[in-house]
Design an enzyme around this catalytic site. Structure first.
Site, PDB file in Angstrom:
ATOM      1  N   CYS A  86     -76.835 -17.489  72.027  1.00  0.00           N
ATOM      2  CA  CYS A  86     -75.627 -17.753  72.815  1.00  0.00           C
ATOM      3  C   CYS A  86     -75.877 -17.433  74.294  1.00  0.00           C
ATOM      4  O   CYS A  86     -76.629 -18.135  74.953  1.00  0.00           O
ATOM      5  CB  CYS A  86     -74.447 -16.977  72.240  1.00  0.00           C
ATOM      6  N   HIS A 181     -74.405 -18.437  66.519  1.00  0.00           N
ATOM      7  CA  HIS A 181     -74.688 -17.050  66.126  1.00  0.00           C
ATOM      8  C   HIS A 181     -75.264 -16.999  64.707  1.00  0.00           C
ATOM      9  O   HIS A 181     -74.515 -17.064  63.726  1.00  0.00           O
ATOM     10  CB  HIS A 181     -73.412 -16.208  66.200  1.00  0.00           C
ATOM     11  N   GLU A 183     -76.473 -14.434  63.280  1.00  0.00           N
ATOM     12  CA  GLU A 183     -76.302 -13.097  62.700  1.00  0.00           C
ATOM     13  C   GLU A 183     -75.018 -12.935  61.897  1.00  0.00           C
ATOM     14  O   GLU A 183     -74.899 -11.994  61.096  1.00  0.00           O
ATOM     15  CB  GLU A 183     -76.361 -12.034  63.806  1.00  0.00           C
TER      16      GLU A 183
END
EC number: 6.3.5.2
Length: 524
Positions: A86, A181, A183
């Site tokens: 990002c 993202h 994660e």
């Protein structure tokens, strides 16, 4: 043969991302050691850390503003693989000669990613396949800026309807950028994408396992301590329990456990802790009655940071007195990685203090004991895995966390005996009902908070002015972020009814519906 669990390592540079700790946990889950450092860390620290790969986190800023954070320029010159996520992708693109602009339509939430070149990061990964045979991935976006022009040497490797450059790569230099993202759990294949970077691109060997961590901790304790004795403070929580068990496994009878009865523990906690540790650990346990000492030290103190530091000071003084009696030189503590991060005591000392933990920033500078902290590098979920591997009972391992300063920081303002007694009863009712209703293990932490304010109520036919109790329950994995627990209204009503009817000093019960961030889990 003992493994070097720190040999292969990933550095995560944090640009004030709400997900930075989550990235670290994901890398640990892959089986590779990593550390989280501020993005403005100095070059010497990074070179000393000697990472096999670097991840640039997301962040709330806009890259194109002159005052915003940048990645250290030299990391793009040392031959180390870099993954930007990002904001991390945007600053990498901007710093290497690309362009970043505000997007006409911000992306927040689910998006479908079309993979243009699956090499390296996306190799063999797909959620679906497009009619043209291209891999499609469900991903989570959260951005208002986009890379509008690639830096020299990069190519677009994925796109979405709103982001033509949703992923980029410079394969020669091993630089990669993801606008989404990986994660978060909302990106189902995110774990595999990160594993491709950590294992295949950075060529890390996954030695960070529970078994290897235990072996490394035992070796480290033995090398530091030698034949000397160690004193470990017990609190009834998982961190001190695992610390004591690790130290006991390393040095056996050289360990002495001390339970300090501060008067600020939960109802009946002293007896429960003594029973658990004498039964399961088999170590020597000394209980020190320090109730008067703590109350005297805390008298007149309202500031939360002062209360934490006073608690830390008093704990250490009690341990030092016991250590002198026993000729002990070492203090074992259950400090974990989130404590270190929140207290802004990273290896460089950079960062903003959220709160001082009594076993990090609250320690006195003139402490006579040497510290040993075997859990200092671990997240809470890693600590629990260690505890289970070490054979500790599940009820103890999954017991809700309890702060070192105890109820002192669950009483807003000054602490006194009346407030403590009221809070102990309210907290016990809340926990008892959670267990009876099978909600206790569905939430990560739950407790009551005493508010030294009086609110009007009616008991019988008379007006009644009583204190306010706040209830707090959250769900979390790593305790770095947390969501308030949406417990059934019927359950909360039952708890509230019991508290106001069984504790005559209380007239009102409220429920805390605040996430972390913006709030912390504890009220003080």
């Amino acid at each position: 043969m003992l493994k070097d669990i720190h040999q292969h390592r990933i550095l995560i540079l944090d640009f004030s991302s709400q997900y930075a700790q989550l990235i670290a946990r994901r890398v640990r889950e892959i089986g590779v050691y990593c550390e989280l450092m501020p993005c403005d860390i100095d070059e010497e620290t990074i070179r000393d850390f000697n990472p096999h790969g670097i991840i640039l986190s997301g962040g709330p800023e806009t890259v194109t503003l002159s005052h915003t954070l940048r990645a250290p320029a030299f990391i793009f010159e040392i031959g180390c693989p870099v993954l930007g996520i990002c904001y991390g992708m945007q600053t990498m693109a901007y710093q290497l000669g690309g362009k970043v602009n505000r997007t006409a339509k911000a992306e927040f939430g689910h998006a479908q990613l079309r993979v243009l070149n699956p090499a390296f990061l996306f190799d063999g990964i797909e959620d679906q396949v497009s009619p043209q045979g291209e891999p499609l991935l469900d991903v989570w976006m959260s951005h208002g800026d986009i890379v509008s022009e690639l830096p020299p040497g990069f190519e677009a490797t994925a796109c979405t309807d709103n982001s033509p450059l949703a992923a980029m790569a410079d394969f020669k230099r091993r630089f990669f950028g993801l606008q989404f993202h990986p994660e978060v759990t909302h990106t189902p294949q995110g774990h595999r994408i990160l594993a491709h970077f950590v294992i295949h691109i950075c060529q890390c060997i996954p030695n960070w396992t529970t078994k290897h961590i235990i072996e490394d901790s035992i070796r480290d304790i033995q090398e530091k301590v030698g034949k000397e004795q160690v004193i470990v403070g017990l609190s009834g929580g998982v961190d001190s329990a695992v610390t004591a068990t690790l130290v006991h496994k390393a040095i056996g009878d050289q360990l002495v456990c001390v339970l300090v009865d501060t008067g600020l523990l939960r109802l009946n906690e002293v007896d429960e802790v003594l029973n658990v540790f004498q039964k399961h650990l088999g170590a020597k346990v000394i209980c020190v009655d320090a109730k008067d000492r703590f109350m005297k030290a805390l008298k007149g103190i309202s500031d939360p940071e002062e209360k934490r530091k006073i608690a830390g000071e008093q704990f250490i003084r009690v341990f030092e007195e016991q250590a002198k009696k026993l000729n002990v030189k070492w203090l074992g503590q259950g400090t974990i990685y989130p404590d270190v991060i929140e207290s802004a005591k990273t290896k460089t000392g950079k960062g903003h203090i959220i709160k001082t933990h009594h076993n990090v920033g609250g320690l006195p500078l003139n402490m006579e004991l040497k510290l040993i902290e075997p859990l200092r590098e671990l997240f809470k979920d890693e600590v629990r895995k260690l505890g289970l591997e070490l054979g500790l009972p599940a009820d103890l391992i999954y017991r809700h966390p309890f702060p070192g300063p105890g109820l002192a920081i669950r009483i807003l303002g000054e602490v006194n005996a009346e407030y403590i007694n009221i809070l102990k009863q309210a907290d016990a009712i809340f926990i008892e009902e959670l267990k009876k209703s099978d909600y206790y293990h569905q939430v990560s932490q739950a407790f009551a908070v005493f508010m030294p304010l009086k609110s009007v109520g009616v008991k019988g036919d008379a007006r009644h002015y009583g204190y306010i109790i706040a209830l707090r329950a959250v769900k979390t994995v790593d305790f770095m972020t947390a969501q308030w627990a949406d417990l059934p209204h019927e359950f909360l009503s039952k708890v509230s009814h019991r508290i106001v009817n069984e504790i005559k000093e209380v007239s009102r019960v409220v429920y805390d519906m605040t996430n972390k961030p913006p709030a912390t889990i504890e009220w003080e």
